[in-house]
Write a protein that holds these residues in place. Structure first.
Motif, PDB file in Angstrom:
ATOM      1  N   THR A  70      -1.138  -7.521  -1.387  1.00 46.64           N
ATOM      2  CA  THR A  70      -1.468  -7.239   0.013  1.00 46.64           C
ATOM      3  C   THR A  70      -2.236  -8.398   0.630  1.00 46.64           C
ATOM      4  O   THR A  70      -1.941  -8.820   1.760  1.00 46.64           O
ATOM      5  CB  THR A  70      -2.286  -5.936   0.117  1.00 46.64           C
ATOM      6  N   HIS A 125       7.400  -0.951  -9.389  1.00 47.22           N
ATOM      7  CA  HIS A 125       7.261   0.492  -9.568  1.00 47.22           C
ATOM      8  C   HIS A 125       8.410   1.080 -10.404  1.00 47.22           C
ATOM      9  O   HIS A 125       8.188   2.034 -11.157  1.00 47.22           O
ATOM     10  CB  HIS A 125       7.121   1.187  -8.223  1.00 47.22           C
ATOM     11  N   LEU A 171       1.856   2.022  -3.451  1.00 49.07           N
ATOM     12  CA  LEU A 171       0.771   2.617  -4.220  1.00 49.07           C
ATOM     13  C   LEU A 171       0.742   4.128  -4.032  1.00 49.07           C
ATOM     14  O   LEU A 171       0.454   4.878  -4.959  1.00 49.07           O
ATOM     15  CB  LEU A 171      -0.565   2.002  -3.793  1.00 49.07           C
ATOM     16  N   VAL A 172       1.086   4.578  -2.832  1.00 52.79           N
ATOM     17  CA  VAL A 172       1.041   6.004  -2.520  1.00 52.79           C
ATOM     18  C   VAL A 172       2.344   6.718  -2.917  1.00 52.79           C
ATOM     19  O   VAL A 172       2.305   7.816  -3.455  1.00 52.79           O
ATOM     20  CB  VAL A 172       0.758   6.207  -1.007  1.00 52.79           C
ATOM     21  N   THR A 173       3.490   6.074  -2.684  1.00 52.42           N
ATOM     22  CA  THR A 173       4.775   6.770  -2.876  1.00 52.42           C
ATOM     23  C   THR A 173       5.583   6.274  -4.059  1.00 52.42           C
ATOM     24  O   THR A 173       6.706   6.737  -4.268  1.00 52.42           O
ATOM     25  CB  THR A 173       5.642   6.623  -1.614  1.00 52.42           C
ATOM     26  N   THR A 184      -1.206  -1.830 -11.588  1.00 49.30           N
ATOM     27  CA  THR A 184      -0.600  -1.451 -10.307  1.00 49.30           C
ATOM     28  C   THR A 184      -1.620  -1.554  -9.184  1.00 49.30           C
ATOM     29  O   THR A 184      -1.319  -2.076  -8.106  1.00 49.30           O
ATOM     30  CB  THR A 184      -0.016  -0.032 -10.386  1.00 49.30           C
ATOM     31  N   PHE A 185      -2.821  -1.075  -9.429  1.00 49.31           N
ATOM     32  CA  PHE A 185      -3.871  -1.164  -8.410  1.00 49.31           C
ATOM     33  C   PHE A 185      -4.281  -2.619  -8.162  1.00 49.31           C
ATOM     34  O   PHE A 185      -4.432  -3.039  -7.013  1.00 49.31           O
ATOM     35  CB  PHE A 185      -5.086  -0.320  -8.819  1.00 49.31           C
ATOM     36  N   THR A 201      -1.434  -4.474  -6.396  1.00 47.89           N
ATOM     37  CA  THR A 201      -1.322  -4.060  -4.995  1.00 47.89           C
ATOM     38  C   THR A 201      -2.332  -4.789  -4.128  1.00 47.89           C
ATOM     39  O   THR A 201      -2.002  -5.267  -3.039  1.00 47.89           O
ATOM     40  CB  THR A 201      -1.509  -2.541  -4.876  1.00 47.89           C
ATOM     41  N   GLY A 208       9.015   4.996  -1.108  1.00 44.26           N
ATOM     42  CA  GLY A 208       8.674   4.450   0.210  1.00 44.26           C
ATOM     43  C   GLY A 208       9.178   3.032   0.408  1.00 44.26           C
ATOM     44  O   GLY A 208       9.802   2.721   1.430  1.00 44.26           O
ATOM     45  N   LEU A 236       0.832  -1.203   0.000  1.00 45.38           N
ATOM     46  CA  LEU A 236       0.000   0.000   0.000  1.00 45.38           C
ATOM     47  C   LEU A 236       0.867   1.254   0.000  1.00 45.38           C
ATOM     48  O   LEU A 236       0.516   2.249  -0.636  1.00 45.38           O
ATOM     49  CB  LEU A 236      -0.933  -0.014   1.203  1.00 45.38           C
ATOM     50  N   LEU A 237       1.995   1.203   0.673  1.00 40.33           N
ATOM     51  CA  LEU A 237       2.936   2.326   0.670  1.00 40.33           C
ATOM     52  C   LEU A 237       3.446   2.579  -0.746  1.00 40.33           C
ATOM     53  O   LEU A 237       3.568   3.729  -1.178  1.00 40.33           O
ATOM     54  CB  LEU A 237       4.105   2.045   1.617  1.00 40.33           C
TER      55      LEU A 237
END
Length: 147
Positions: free
Chosen positions: A125, A58, A28-30, A117-118, A121, A34, A25-26
């Motif tokens: 996860t 990524h 996905l955000v960074t 990517t989504f 993830t 991250g 999840l990190l």
């Protein structure tokens, strides 16, 4: 009837870690920044392996983004600046058309990669929650095992 204690099985937090779950999840955000930090500071093998897979995916998507942008830009023959069309073609006439078509195809592939990517993830996860490590399909192995 007496109740016999059942063994709880292996200690899940010894095999997996919260960091190994949340690193997806990190990412996905960074993006890859991250997970690189998590990979460097963690000493838990489950966390490091999951972070490595996130970084690889990524970085692969980021490299695809750069190649798409450069190819698409090289294929552009004019842009509009201040309402006026301006010639910017860096390549001769037949090549700029080829680069534009390849750039459009790469743009479609990039959109699919962003959508994946989504999806990846979520899958990674959930797999990490249940204690298994899942490598993102199609990613380039950028980070190898160190240590």
């Amino acid at each position: 009837m007496t109740a016999t204690p059942t063994s709880a099985g292996p200690e899940l937090l010894d095999e997996r870690s919260i960091g190994g779950i949340l690193v997806h999840l990190l990412g996905l955000v960074t993006g890859f920044l991250g997970p690189i930090v998590v990979y460097v500071v963690s000493d838990h093998e489950f966390t490091r392996t999951n972070a490595r897979h996130v970084i690889n995916w990524h970085v692969t998507v980021f490299a695809l983004w750069i190649v798409t942008f450069v190819t698409f830009f090289l294929g552009a023959d004019e842009i509009t600046v201040g309402g006026e069309p301006t010639e910017v073609s860096l390549l001769p006439a037949p090549l700029d058309t080829v680069f534009a078509i390849v750039g459009i195809l790469l743009l479609i592939v990039l959109m699919v990669a962003i959508l994946l990517t989504f999806v990846y993830t979520i899958v990674a996860t959930v797999k990490a929650i249940f204690g298994s490590i899942w490598a993102y399909p199609g990613s380039i192995e950028v980070v190898e095992r160190y240590r």
